[in-house]
Design an enzyme around this catalytic site. Structure first.
Site, PDB file in Angstrom:
ATOM      1  N   CYS A 253       8.057 -13.368   0.508  1.00 40.12           N
ATOM      2  CA  CYS A 253       8.274 -12.199   1.363  1.00 40.12           C
ATOM      3  C   CYS A 253       7.215 -12.192   2.458  1.00 40.12           C
ATOM      4  O   CYS A 253       6.043 -12.445   2.195  1.00 40.12           O
ATOM      5  CB  CYS A 253       8.178 -10.912   0.546  1.00 40.12           C
ATOM      6  SG  CYS A 253       8.289  -9.410   1.549  1.00 40.12           S
TER       7      CYS A 253
ATOM      8  N   ASN B  52       1.776   0.902   6.082  1.00 39.09           N
ATOM      9  CA  ASN B  52       2.349   0.213   4.928  1.00 39.09           C
ATOM     10  C   ASN B  52       3.332  -0.822   5.437  1.00 39.09           C
ATOM     11  O   ASN B  52       4.279  -0.472   6.148  1.00 39.09           O
ATOM     12  CB  ASN B  52       3.052   1.220   4.015  1.00 39.09           C
ATOM     13  CG  ASN B  52       3.857   0.567   2.890  1.00 39.09           C
ATOM     14  OD1 ASN B  52       4.864   1.086   2.458  1.00 39.09           O
ATOM     15  ND2 ASN B  52       3.409  -0.571   2.422  1.00 39.09           N
ATOM     16  N   GLY B  53       3.131  -2.070   5.082  1.00 38.58           N
ATOM     17  CA  GLY B  53       4.034  -3.128   5.505  1.00 38.58           C
ATOM     18  C   GLY B  53       3.257  -4.339   5.975  1.00 38.58           C
ATOM     19  O   GLY B  53       2.063  -4.502   5.702  1.00 38.58           O
TER      20      GLY B  53
ATOM     21  N   SER C 179       8.447  -1.221 -17.430  1.00 41.13           N
ATOM     22  CA  SER C 179       9.187  -1.058 -16.177  1.00 41.13           C
ATOM     23  C   SER C 179      10.678  -1.343 -16.328  1.00 41.13           C
ATOM     24  O   SER C 179      11.481  -0.829 -15.555  1.00 41.13           O
ATOM     25  CB  SER C 179       8.573  -1.946 -15.083  1.00 41.13           C
ATOM     26  OG  SER C 179       8.578  -3.300 -15.489  1.00 41.13           O
TER      27      SER C 179
ATOM     28  N   TYR D  71      11.458  -2.770  -8.888  1.00 46.03           N
ATOM     29  CA  TYR D  71      10.165  -2.774  -9.576  1.00 46.03           C
ATOM     30  C   TYR D  71       9.077  -1.938  -8.918  1.00 46.03           C
ATOM     31  O   TYR D  71       8.338  -1.230  -9.594  1.00 46.03           O
ATOM     32  CB  TYR D  71       9.661  -4.218  -9.712  1.00 46.03           C
ATOM     33  CG  TYR D  71       8.269  -4.304 -10.291  1.00 46.03           C
ATOM     34  CD1 TYR D  71       8.043  -4.074 -11.642  1.00 46.03           C
ATOM     35  CD2 TYR D  71       7.174  -4.601  -9.487  1.00 46.03           C
ATOM     36  CE1 TYR D  71       6.762  -4.143 -12.183  1.00 46.03           C
ATOM     37  CE2 TYR D  71       5.895  -4.675 -10.016  1.00 46.03           C
ATOM     38  CZ  TYR D  71       5.701  -4.442 -11.366  1.00 46.03           C
ATOM     39  OH  TYR D  71       4.446  -4.499 -11.892  1.00 46.03           O
TER      40      TYR D  71
ATOM     41  N   GLY E 267      -1.065   0.318  -4.778  1.00 50.39           N
ATOM     42  CA  GLY E 267      -2.266  -0.395  -4.335  1.00 50.39           C
ATOM     43  C   GLY E 267      -3.482   0.051  -5.102  1.00 50.39           C
ATOM     44  O   GLY E 267      -3.743   1.250  -5.199  1.00 50.39           O
TER      45      GLY E 267
ATOM     46  N   CYS F  56       0.815  -1.205   0.000  1.00 54.12           N
ATOM     47  CA  CYS F  56       0.000   0.000   0.000  1.00 54.12           C
ATOM     48  C   CYS F  56       0.849   1.256   0.000  1.00 54.12           C
ATOM     49  O   CYS F  56       2.076   1.203   0.071  1.00 54.12           O
ATOM     50  CB  CYS F  56      -0.944   0.022   1.204  1.00 54.12           C
ATOM     51  SG  CYS F  56      -0.161  -0.360   2.766  1.00 54.12           S
TER      52      CYS F  56
END
Length: 509
Positions: free
Chosen positions: A425, A122-123, A326, A285, A44, A12
């Site tokens: 992750c 965020n996380g 990208s 990325y 997000g 996010c």
């Protein structure tokens, strides 16, 4: 390209704004936050929310949340309901923990002993299961499946030494940081201030910008004047709102944004010997190329990755290209290092999304052709180096190679501007399971044949790390008498867990 197709996403984005000087302000805080969130939309796309306040003695919180993109959630009518306001925080979400539903949309608002707070996160907490159990043992009910609600409830806890009528938010925030080492960047709104918090490992980004007044022609009036302060996951959101990049929030730093400016309240150190662990895939990325981390622009890092890849994996070829878009900086870096021409071989149909209905097998097999046009005049009869940002499962790049061969490419060599992803992750990134990753499958040992390429080479972990660290400018925070000599906040360190399996902290499950 394949990262985009697989939906591997950052969890996010956070954005906060507070006006400077006398209140009420003339600045349209809800619109500023909305534009800031639009600039973070790549972080997000599932939901978005904004909470604003007038910042008075008994502040009134106004909130609007919804599922979907920022521009779909916030109509002019909805934004009017968030005015008149002097400060606010916003959030755009892509879930890694918690279901994709309205009740998990942030910011969360909770009533504490001293009034309401709004929190955006965020996380992903590495010890969320233990914290959830701890809160429930204390009789705290949880209404969502998001670990971000755990943070909100932990902040509502009263520290033992706090006076009944005087909230000690530094103590509350430090209590939270002692409970969970990573991964989080936080915005906390209370009364007339916004607190910004970054975990001691600095795993997720957070930076500060200064709003400067603008004339009717859109140009800045006086860069020395300050109209307000903004705080964001990425600096790319600043330009569209007329803000100047100021600095990053350091790992472990607690900052306070008020109408009077930005103040460092404390810096929570990591355990002695531990280095910082900023997510290296922010460079590869996740982040927009015009964002700044650690004193360097993401675009420049991606170019250096391409140059390093050319040093590690040269090949006899006629031209270099990429799958839009990208990996373009890396492809340009590769071409520059090799002395080859950079040429576009594909053009992207921007109006075809991953949700496009494919009703039969024939249309499914033509999936790549509907997303890309082929510029065959640029490469027919030539040897092509195609640079991509990552190959995760191998499902996406294979049909692209076939498309180029069918359109006349003599050879197609794949060069990947990041190392193979081998591990999941647990700190805020949605990555497929270990078993789904091509780097863990038998086919990986003969990957070129498996995907139909003439050769495939990934950038090494050492190559990526050196490309990232080459341009880092270490910044130490020294304010209000705080010293960072014991734990340098600028100490170089990056999380490469998804590449190496070496996680910065012990995981709890």
């Amino acid at each position: 390209m394949e990262l985009e197709e697989l939906g591997i996403r950052e969890e996010c984005g956070l954005f906060g704004c507070i006006t400077a000087g006398e209140w009420p302000t003339q600045l349209d805080v809800p619109h500023v936050i909305t534009l800031g969130l639009v600039g973070l939309q790549h972080r997000g796309q599932e939901s978005a929310g904004i909470v604003t306040s007038d910042g008075e003695a008994l502040p009134a919180f106004k909130m609007h949340k919804g599922m979907g993109l920022v521009n779909h959630v916030f109509s002019e009518e909805n934004l009017k309901k968030l005015s008149v306001s002097n400060l606010g925080i916003g959030h755009t979400r892509y879930s890694t923990t918690g279901h994709s539903e309205l009740q998990n949309c942030q910011p969360f608002v909770v009533e504490t002993l001293h009034g309401k707070i709004a929190v955006a996160h965020n996380g992903e907490l590495v010890n969320a299961v233990r914290l959830r159990r701890k809160l429930m043992r204390h009789g705290v009910g949880l209404s969502t499946s998001s670990d971000s609600e755990l943070i909100t409830q932990l902040l509502a806890f009263t520290p033992p030494l706090e006076e009944d009528d005087t909230p000690d938010w530094i103590a509350r925030i430090k209590n939270l940081m002692n409970e969970t080492p990573t991964s989080y960047s936080l915005l906390i709104m209370y009364n007339d201030v916004i607190y910004g918090v970054r975990d001691p490992y600095g795993n997720r980004p957070l930076c500060i910008g200064r709003l400067i007044p603008v004339n009717a022609d859109g140009k800045g009036k006086n860069s020395s004047e300050t109209e307000g302060w903004v705080i964001s996951s990425e600096s790319c959101s600043f330009l569209s709102i007329g803000a100047q990049y100021d600095r990053e929030v350091a790992p472990g730093e607690i900052v306070k944004l008020s109408r009077h400016g930005v103040q460092t309240l404390d810096i929570v150190p990591r355990p002695r010997g531990d280095t910082a662990a900023f997510c290296i895939f922010e460079y590869v990325y996740f982040s927009r190329p015009d964002s700044i981390f650690e004193g360097q622009m993401v675009y420049s890092v991606r170019q250096r990755c391409g140059r390093q890849l050319a040093i590690e994996a040269p090949v006899e070829a006629d031209l270099v290209s990429t799958v839009p878009e990208s990996a373009t900086p890396a492809a340009l870096g590769y071409a520059e290092q090799c002395g080859l021409r950079y040429v576009e071989v594909l053009c992207k149909n921007r109006y075809v999304g991953r949700t496009f209905i494919q009703p039969n097998m024939r249309l499914r097999q033509l999936g790549v052709a509907k997303k890309f046009g082929v510029l065959s005049d640029n490469f027919a009869g030539k040897k092509v180096v195609l640079v991509d940002d990552s190959i995760v499962r191998g499902n996406t790049i294979s049909p692209i190679i076939k498309l180029l061969r069918d359109s006349g490419a003599k050879e197609v060599h794949i060069r990947v501007a990041s190392p193979p992803i081998r591990f999941p992750c647990y700190m805020g990134i949605n990555i497929p399971t270990k078993e789904e990753l091509i780097a863990n499958k038998p086919e990986f040992h003969n990957l070129a044949s498996y995907i139909g390429a003439d050769s495939v080479v990934y950038l090494s972990v050492e190559g990526l790390t050196s490309a990232v660290q080459e341009g880092i400018k270490s910044v130490k925070v020294k304010e209000n008498g705080l010293s960072t000599n014991n734990t340098p906040v600028g100490a170089i360190g990056h999380c490469t867990a998804c590449l190496t399996g070496e996680y910065p902290v012990e995981l709890e499950w």
